[in-house]
Design a protein around this motif. Structure first.
Motif, PDB file in Angstrom:
ATOM      1  N   SER A  81     132.831  44.814  22.958  1.00 42.61           N
ATOM      2  CA  SER A  81     133.291  43.624  22.275  1.00 42.61           C
ATOM      3  C   SER A  81     134.218  43.975  21.146  1.00 42.61           C
ATOM      4  O   SER A  81     134.175  45.080  20.613  1.00 42.61           O
ATOM      5  N   ARG A 116     125.456  50.712  18.181  1.00 46.07           N
ATOM      6  CA  ARG A 116     124.077  51.198  18.167  1.00 46.07           C
ATOM      7  C   ARG A 116     123.676  51.725  19.539  1.00 46.07           C
ATOM      8  O   ARG A 116     123.015  52.769  19.643  1.00 46.07           O
ATOM      9  N   ARG A 117     124.058  51.027  20.601  1.00 46.54           N
ATOM     10  CA  ARG A 117     123.752  51.515  21.946  1.00 46.54           C
ATOM     11  C   ARG A 117     124.485  52.817  22.224  1.00 46.54           C
ATOM     12  O   ARG A 117     123.929  53.748  22.818  1.00 46.54           O
ATOM     13  N   TYR A 118     125.729  52.880  21.798  1.00 44.22           N
ATOM     14  CA  TYR A 118     126.514  54.100  21.989  1.00 44.22           C
ATOM     15  C   TYR A 118     125.893  55.273  21.240  1.00 44.22           C
ATOM     16  O   TYR A 118     125.767  56.381  21.769  1.00 44.22           O
ATOM     17  N   GLY A 138     128.454  46.424  15.693  1.00 40.47           N
ATOM     18  CA  GLY A 138     127.087  45.967  15.892  1.00 40.47           C
ATOM     19  C   GLY A 138     126.326  46.682  16.986  1.00 40.47           C
ATOM     20  O   GLY A 138     126.242  47.909  17.019  1.00 40.47           O
ATOM     21  N   ASP A 139     125.776  45.895  17.932  1.00 40.42           N
ATOM     22  CA  ASP A 139     124.917  46.450  18.984  1.00 40.42           C
ATOM     23  C   ASP A 139     125.664  47.421  19.887  1.00 40.42           C
ATOM     24  O   ASP A 139     125.072  48.370  20.416  1.00 40.42           O
ATOM     25  N   ASP A 140     126.964  47.197  20.071  1.00 36.59           N
ATOM     26  CA  ASP A 140     127.738  48.110  20.914  1.00 36.59           C
ATOM     27  C   ASP A 140     127.698  49.527  20.350  1.00 36.59           C
ATOM     28  O   ASP A 140     127.498  50.496  21.085  1.00 36.59           O
ATOM     29  N   GLU A 183     129.059  50.505  12.628  1.00 29.62           N
ATOM     30  CA  GLU A 183     127.926  49.623  12.951  1.00 29.62           C
ATOM     31  C   GLU A 183     128.181  48.217  12.439  1.00 29.62           C
ATOM     32  O   GLU A 183     127.834  47.229  13.099  1.00 29.62           O
ATOM     33  N   HIS A 184     128.815  48.121  11.264  1.00 27.71           N
ATOM     34  CA  HIS A 184     129.128  46.796  10.716  1.00 27.71           C
ATOM     35  C   HIS A 184     130.142  46.071  11.591  1.00 27.71           C
ATOM     36  O   HIS A 184     130.026  44.859  11.818  1.00 27.71           O
ATOM     37  N   ASP A 223     122.811  55.649  20.392  1.00 29.43           N
ATOM     38  CA  ASP A 223     121.549  56.038  21.025  1.00 29.43           C
ATOM     39  C   ASP A 223     121.795  56.893  22.266  1.00 29.43           C
ATOM     40  O   ASP A 223     120.967  57.751  22.612  1.00 29.43           O
ATOM     41  N   ARG A 225     133.578  42.722  14.632  1.00 28.56           N
ATOM     42  CA  ARG A 225     133.210  41.499  13.923  1.00 28.56           C
ATOM     43  C   ARG A 225     134.186  41.236  12.786  1.00 28.56           C
ATOM     44  O   ARG A 225     134.631  42.136  12.118  1.00 28.56           O
TER      45      ARG A 225
END
Length: 315
Positions: free
Chosen positions: A311, A286-288, A282-284, A278-279, A290, A314
């Motif tokens: 993406s 979190r969406r995965y 990120g959102d990629d 997650e760090h 979910d 980070r």
């Protein structure tokens, strides 16, 4: 009272009850001590284990350390005794549980928590692989990891556990038909689980530009192959492989070893790994997370995300 102190309180009561049973029930004495002199053992164990655990429950930290060290020493000594004499196998199992519980309770007493992050050191530290490394290097590293880790966790350790099960006289006699069925089921499960593990590792090496090892993690979030259906296919494969090896060896202790490993992985390793993902993504991620479940595969398998939809991590 903290959870650590509460554990030591329960352990003190359990230890006292066990010693009462040792001196009053011959079957308990034979199963847990064999031919060891119970008076001699009690002379050390009652003050160091029973009273030490009681003092730890009362808040005496040094007593918690003493009780834990003594418990580990008794576990090692009793395991050696049982291996040499084939006696006291039940006692070894009890002391293994007590040693693990005491060690965890000690960290709670001293630190107020269980420092799960300590498992991420050396080859288990979270680091990404060299993003410029050629694909063949990641593939070769992944193959090497499979050989080493599968050889250790699915070969050497299960064989040692199965040997101990027989040597400590903890292996129940089984009908030939049941042994045959166990071996056949184990072989089928091992092939299927190994195929899942290899497919997952291949996706990690080719799609993620990294390896399954935490010290050379993928540079890209892998959502292809088995990862389209379940978030942790390699862990799922490893647990199934461990159970399958237990069936092949007709060893209930190997099956327990595999299931215990799954608990450790789910409660300690997975939260750290997913926090790192997650760090980095990120959102990629979190969406995965979910969309795809952790342990239960999703059917039918959804189409994998296009390569340019994920993406880079980070920095």
């Amino acid at each position: 009272m903290s959870w650590g102190r509460l554990y030591f309180a329960v352990q003190a009561l359990g230890g006292a009850a066990w010693w009462i049973a040792v001196f009053s029930i011959p079957a308990v004495r034979t199963a847990t001590l064999g031919s060891l002199d119970p008076v001699l053992v009690a002379a050390f164990d009652v003050p160091l284990f029973v009273l030490g655990s009681a003092l730890a429950a009362a808040g005496v930290r040094i007593a918690a350390a003493v009780a834990t060290v003594w418990t580990v020493l008794v576990m090692v000594g009793l395991a050696a005794w049982a291996t040499v004499t084939t006696e006291a196998g039940v006692g070894v199992l009890v002391m293994i549980v007590a040693a693990v519980g005491s060690a965890l309770a000690l960290t709670l007493v001293l630190l107020g928590r269980i420092p799960t992050e300590w498992v991420t050191f050396g080859p288990l530290a979270f680091r990404t692989a060299d993003p410029d490394a050629p694909r063949r290097r990641n593939v070769l590293a992944t193959v090497l990891q499979i050989v080493v880790f599968w050889g250790l966790f699915l070969g050497v350790i299960p064989l040692v556990v199965a040997f101990a099960e027989h040597r400590w006289r903890l292996h129940p006699p089984l009908p030939d038909a049941l042994v045959t069925a166990s071996v056949v089921a184990g072989a089928v499960a091992l092939v299927a689980a190994s195929a899942l593990g290899i497919a997952s590792a291949a996706a990690m090496a080719t799609q993620g530009k990294g390896t399954p090892l935490p010290s050379a993690m993928p540079n890209r979030l892998v959502v292809a192959g088995p990862y389209r259906s379940v978030r942790n296919p390699m862990a799922l494969a490893g647990i199934a492989q461990g159970v399958a090896v237990g069936l092949l060896l007709s060893s209930w202790m190997v099956v327990v070893y595999a299931l215990a490993g799954s608990i450790v992985w789910n409660c300690i390793v997975r939260p750290l790994e997913e926090a790192d993902l997650e760090h980095r993504f990120g959102d990629d991620f979190r969406r995965y997370a979910d969309r795809v479940r952790c342990w239960v595969p999703r059917w039918p398998i959804a189409a994998s995300a296009p390569a340019d939809a994920i993406s880079p991590p980070r920095r």
